[in-house]
Design a protein around this motif. Structure first.
Motif, short mmCIF file in Angstrom:
data_model
loop_
_atom_site.label_atom_id
_atom_site.label_comp_id
_atom_site.label_asym_id
_atom_site.label_seq_id
_atom_site.Cartn_x
_atom_site.Cartn_y
_atom_site.Cartn_z
N SER A 71 0.99 -1.16 -0.15
CA SER A 71 -0.07 0.01 0.09
C SER A 71 0.89 1.37 -0.09
O SER A 71 0.43 2.05 -0.66
N ARG A 72 2.07 1.32 0.77
CA ARG A 72 2.85 2.42 0.70
C ARG A 72 3.60 2.60 -0.55
O ARG A 72 3.63 3.75 -1.10
N ILE A 73 4.09 1.63 -1.26
CA ILE A 73 4.62 1.47 -2.47
C ILE A 73 3.49 2.10 -3.43
O ILE A 73 4.19 2.79 -4.40
N ALA A 74 2.29 1.54 -3.60
CA ALA A 74 1.39 2.08 -4.56
C ALA A 74 0.98 3.56 -4.11
O ALA A 74 0.88 4.25 -5.33
N ALA A 75 1.20 4.06 -3.04
CA ALA A 75 0.83 5.61 -3.04
C ALA A 75 1.91 6.25 -3.53
O ALA A 75 1.83 7.32 -4.06
N ALA A 76 3.29 5.78 -3.38
CA ALA A 76 4.30 6.48 -3.72
C ALA A 76 4.21 6.45 -5.45
O ALA A 76 4.73 7.54 -6.07
#
Length: 282
Positions: free
Chosen positions: A62-67
């Protein structure tokens, strides 16, 4: 090679009676102070364990997707220095990078072990430091149950091992049998060897890697590795680090996939932890 030609990774978690942890060998080799000498707004840092624990730390899909959303399709550089972690989360991150519309350049700065090595394979171009390492092995978990439960877990893990083998094979051109032997042996692959075998495309120049990260986050990563070397369970490591920083469970992460960390670390807490580690080692 473009990521579009790489196989997709399976998604999901086939069983619930499992706990993940990190290989002790990976933690012992991990230098949390290694970072990119330079980075920009289109860089993503994977400098922690893969997957969130119950405190909310770690690099998650989820954090990589947001980035990636914030970068908006522009070319992206993914800098990796991670001992691995949750293989299922690593496969999900691999899929995100594989499907990203811009060019993905992966730079292995220090260590890309276990789940982090799968993430590294998603680059259109993979670069690795001369003194850096990839580590590949079979999926492993801590699990519980009767013999039928354990047999089912072993059966459920098999297709994920095959999927990882397929990904490494597609990147390198090595045979299934060669990759399987390397995974069975928990193989560490140094920079030059990684290029020779096809896991990476070229070596990074020395001036692209720095080993002087003195930030609070880097200090916590180093302490985490030191605790792991004393065979302290990861759950206990996290409790000690939270006590050290005064952080609360569920600390927010920035868009680059880094866990939130306090800006100040109490020197008295550091001294107490160092004394405890020294006493433990005697």
């Amino acid at each position: 090679m473009t990521v579009k030609s790489l196989p997709a990774a399976p998604e999901g978690r086939p069983f619930a009676r499992e706990n993940r942890d990190l290989p002790s060998s990976a933690m012992e080799r991990w230098n949390g102070g290694i970072k990119a000498a330079q980075s920009d707004e289109n860089s993503i840092s994977v400098f922690d364990v893969i997957g969130a624990d119950w405190y909310g730390d770690g690099v998650t899909a989820s954090r990589i997707a947001a980035a990636l959303r914030s970068i908006g399709g522009a070319d992206v550089t993914v800098n990796i220095n991670s001992p691995g972690g949750d293989m299922f989360e690593g496969l999900a991150i691999y899929n995100l990078l594989r499907e990203y519309e811009g060019k993905v350049t992966v730079k292995v700065l220090g260590l890309a072990a276990s789940a982090a090595s799968i993430i590294a394979m998603a680059g259109d171009e993979v670069q690795i430091g001369r003194g850096a390492f990839l580590m590949i092995h079979n999926c492993w978990v801590y699990t519980m149950g009767n013999r039928h439960d354990l047999a089912q877990v072993a059966a459920d893990m098999e297709p994920f091992d095959k999927a990882m083998n397929d990904i490494y094979g597609a990147r390198t051109g090595l045979s299934t049998e060669v990759i399987e032997a390397m995974m069975n042996a928990e193989t560490y692959i140094g920079g030059s060897d990684a290029v020779e075998k096809g896991f990476a495309d070229r070596l990074l120049s020395a001036d692209e890697i720095a080993d002087d990260d003195e930030s609070p986050s880097a200090a916590l990563r180093k302490l985490d590795a030191l605790l792991a070397k004393t065979d302290t369970p990861r759950s206990e490591c996290r409790k000690l680090l939270k006590a050290l920083t005064g952080s609360k469970p569920g600390a927010a992460a920035n868009p680059e996939g880094m866990p939130g960390a306090t800006e100040e670390i109490n020197p008295e807490n550091i001294a107490q932890l160092e004394n405890a580690l020294a006493a433990f080692g005697k």
